[in-house]
Design a protein around this motif. Structure first.
Motif, PDB file in Angstrom:
ATOM      1  N   THR A 297       7.032  -2.072   3.316  1.00 36.02           N
ATOM      2  CA  THR A 297       5.831  -1.937   4.138  1.00 36.02           C
ATOM      3  C   THR A 297       4.582  -1.917   3.275  1.00 36.02           C
ATOM      4  O   THR A 297       3.587  -2.591   3.576  1.00 36.02           O
ATOM      5  N   ALA A 298       4.626  -1.148   2.199  1.00 39.31           N
ATOM      6  CA  ALA A 298       3.479  -1.073   1.292  1.00 39.31           C
ATOM      7  C   ALA A 298       3.150  -2.445   0.719  1.00 39.31           C
ATOM      8  O   ALA A 298       1.972  -2.817   0.599  1.00 39.31           O
ATOM      9  N   GLN A 299       4.169  -3.207   0.379  1.00 35.33           N
ATOM     10  CA  GLN A 299       3.957  -4.539  -0.168  1.00 35.33           C
ATOM     11  C   GLN A 299       3.265  -5.461   0.839  1.00 35.33           C
ATOM     12  O   GLN A 299       2.310  -6.173   0.501  1.00 35.33           O
ATOM     13  N   GLU A 300       3.724  -5.426   2.086  1.00 38.14           N
ATOM     14  CA  GLU A 300       3.138  -6.293   3.110  1.00 38.14           C
ATOM     15  C   GLU A 300       1.681  -5.925   3.378  1.00 38.14           C
ATOM     16  O   GLU A 300       0.835  -6.809   3.588  1.00 38.14           O
ATOM     17  N   ILE A 301       1.387  -4.652   3.376  1.00 35.26           N
ATOM     18  CA  ILE A 301       0.006  -4.221   3.614  1.00 35.26           C
ATOM     19  C   ILE A 301      -0.884  -4.577   2.427  1.00 35.26           C
ATOM     20  O   ILE A 301      -2.003  -5.068   2.593  1.00 35.26           O
ATOM     21  N   ALA A 302      -0.378  -4.359   1.211  1.00 33.28           N
ATOM     22  CA  ALA A 302      -1.145  -4.730   0.017  1.00 33.28           C
ATOM     23  C   ALA A 302      -1.384  -6.237  -0.031  1.00 33.28           C
ATOM     24  O   ALA A 302      -2.465  -6.694  -0.418  1.00 33.28           O
ATOM     25  N   ASN A 303      -0.384  -7.008   0.361  1.00 31.17           N
ATOM     26  CA  ASN A 303      -0.537  -8.472   0.380  1.00 31.17           C
ATOM     27  C   ASN A 303      -1.696  -8.910   1.262  1.00 31.17           C
ATOM     28  O   ASN A 303      -2.308  -9.967   1.025  1.00 31.17           O
ATOM     29  N   ARG A 304      -1.995  -8.122   2.285  1.00 32.02           N
ATOM     30  CA  ARG A 304      -3.054  -8.464   3.233  1.00 32.02           C
ATOM     31  C   ARG A 304      -4.375  -7.788   2.913  1.00 32.02           C
ATOM     32  O   ARG A 304      -5.304  -7.806   3.716  1.00 32.02           O
ATOM     33  N   GLY A 305      -4.456  -7.160   1.735  1.00 31.79           N
ATOM     34  CA  GLY A 305      -5.717  -6.606   1.267  1.00 31.79           C
ATOM     35  C   GLY A 305      -5.997  -5.173   1.636  1.00 31.79           C
ATOM     36  O   GLY A 305      -7.083  -4.650   1.349  1.00 31.79           O
ATOM     37  N   GLY A 306      -5.043  -4.499   2.268  1.00 33.67           N
ATOM     38  CA  GLY A 306      -5.264  -3.113   2.656  1.00 33.67           C
ATOM     39  C   GLY A 306      -5.199  -2.158   1.468  1.00 33.67           C
ATOM     40  O   GLY A 306      -4.551  -2.442   0.459  1.00 33.67           O
ATOM     41  N   THR A 307      -5.887  -1.032   1.604  1.00 39.27           N
ATOM     42  CA  THR A 307      -5.778   0.039   0.614  1.00 39.27           C
ATOM     43  C   THR A 307      -4.528   0.842   0.946  1.00 39.27           C
ATOM     44  O   THR A 307      -4.346   1.272   2.089  1.00 39.27           O
ATOM     45  N   VAL A 308      -3.673   1.032  -0.044  1.00 39.35           N
ATOM     46  CA  VAL A 308      -2.380   1.674   0.174  1.00 39.35           C
ATOM     47  C   VAL A 308      -2.314   3.002  -0.577  1.00 39.35           C
ATOM     48  O   VAL A 308      -2.561   3.054  -1.781  1.00 39.35           O
TER      49      VAL A 308
ATOM     50  N   ASN B 111      -3.535  -6.879  -5.600  1.00 37.88           N
ATOM     51  CA  ASN B 111      -4.399  -5.898  -4.947  1.00 37.88           C
ATOM     52  C   ASN B 111      -4.357  -4.620  -5.764  1.00 37.88           C
ATOM     53  O   ASN B 111      -3.315  -3.973  -5.876  1.00 37.88           O
ATOM     54  N   GLN B 112      -5.490  -4.243  -6.320  1.00 36.01           N
ATOM     55  CA  GLN B 112      -5.560  -3.053  -7.166  1.00 36.01           C
ATOM     56  C   GLN B 112      -5.727  -1.757  -6.379  1.00 36.01           C
ATOM     57  O   GLN B 112      -5.636  -0.666  -6.939  1.00 36.01           O
ATOM     58  N   ASN B 113      -5.958  -1.873  -5.074  1.00 30.89           N
ATOM     59  CA  ASN B 113      -6.206  -0.690  -4.261  1.00 30.89           C
ATOM     60  C   ASN B 113      -4.905  -0.059  -3.775  1.00 30.89           C
ATOM     61  O   ASN B 113      -4.663   0.097  -2.568  1.00 30.89           O
ATOM     62  N   VAL B 114      -4.062   0.290  -4.728  1.00 31.59           N
ATOM     63  CA  VAL B 114      -2.784   0.936  -4.443  1.00 31.59           C
ATOM     64  C   VAL B 114      -2.749   2.239  -5.238  1.00 31.59           C
ATOM     65  O   VAL B 114      -2.949   2.231  -6.451  1.00 31.59           O
TER      66      VAL B 114
END
Length: 322
Positions: free
Chosen positions: A60-71, A94-97
């Protein structure tokens, strides 16, 4: 992790409700998925995922990060969490993890983390994914039965403590990963920590998952400005299943869903506009709302019993609040 042993179903399907939890069920349902639902840019939206270092949480984290979300990855083990973060960042660019080390079975830790988080962070979506199924009755340092402490009380405290932040956000959502195992269970408020009779870890887990579904329904009724949902990921091939149910995993390995398949509905509920248009408080499998009770099952409880659950959790949670 599904409470598979609690489900008396030799053909891996609940007769009369048409739900297949294994690979073929997902493949059949996916034919009706709308691909555009997940074609979203999540830049500027913030997601918290518990148990995000492996299995469904990591997928789930990967899919959200792939779409630019902050995780925000909430994990118990820093080493495994950092390794998972590195993989997610490398794949998504995406560095926002971000990693937060929290033991979800420790009520005080959960309170302290959530209270500190809301002071300096925005949160749009909370994904309650972390789960525990120990097969011997085990108490935490705080004297709580470990399955209950992680799956129910930890989820209750984290969600309750983060609600003020969610209520300030745009399109706030809470997604709780439950299990089809809960379909075998009627809410039992009189023995929340499995102190009576012979302990059965699988049944304790399934009871916790019933509790999560009830909480989702009650929160939806109480907090109209946040969209709540719970879901069953199907039977997926995750490290948790491998370690907690090795015989089941060995027998069913070829019929299990992949981690990405198990995570699909989690992601859909967390990001898709179509999901937010569904009524709050429902239980989902493969992107559609499904019943929370089997036909003719005696698993329904009264609103008074559900209120007793919330009151018991509130009282217990306050004992550990800093």
């Amino acid at each position: 992790m599904p409470a598979c042993a609690a489900i008396n179903c030799t053909n891996l399907q609940f007769k009369g409700c048409g739900r297949t939890f294994h690979l073929s069920g997902y493949e059949a349902a996916a034919k009706n998925f709308v691909a555009a639902d997940l074609e979203v840019n999540l830049s500027g939206r913030s997601f918290m995922i518990t148990g995000a270092n492996s299995g469904l949480g990591k997928a789930t984290a990967q899919e959200i990060a792939n779409r630019g979300g902050t995780v925000h990855m909430v994990c118990r083990n820093k080493g495994r969490a950092d390794a998972a973060k590195e993989e997610i960042v490398e794949c998504s660019k995406n560095q926002n993890v971000h990693v937060h080390v929290v033991d979800m079975s420790c009520a005080r830790q959960v309170w302290e983390f959530a209270q500190n988080f809301v002071q300096s962070n925005v949160l749009n979506v909370l994904i309650n994914n972390a789960g525990c199924m120990v097969n011997q009755r085990e108490l935490t340092e705080e004297g709580l039965e470990k399955n209950f402490a992680t799956n129910t009380l930890g989820t209750y405290i984290l969600t309750t403590a983060l609600l003020p932040a969610l209520q300030k956000a745009e399109d706030p959502r809470v997604v709780t990963v439950s299990s089809g195992g809960m379909l075998t269970q009627k809410l039992n408020v009189d023995d929340l920590q499995c102190e009576k009779g012979t302990f059965d870890g699988t049944m304790a887990y399934a009871q916790n998952k019933r509790q999560q579904v009830v909480l989702t329904e009650r929160w939806a009724a109480q907090y109209k400005d946040v969209h709540f949902s719970s879901m069953h990921p199907g039977w997926a091939d995750t490290p948790a299943v491998q370690s907690s149910m090795p015989s089941f995993h060995a027998k069913m390995q070829s019929k299990l869903r992949t981690e990405a398949m198990g995570a699909d509905t989690i992601v859909w509920l967390a990001v898709a506009a179509a999901a937010a248009r569904q009524p709050s408080g429902l239980f989902f499998q493969d992107r559609r709302a499904v019943a929370t009770h089997l036909p003719l099952a005696f698993s329904r409880t009264s609103s008074q019993e559900e209120e007793r659950l919330l009151a018991a959790l509130s009282d217990l949670a306050l004992k550990f609040k800093p």
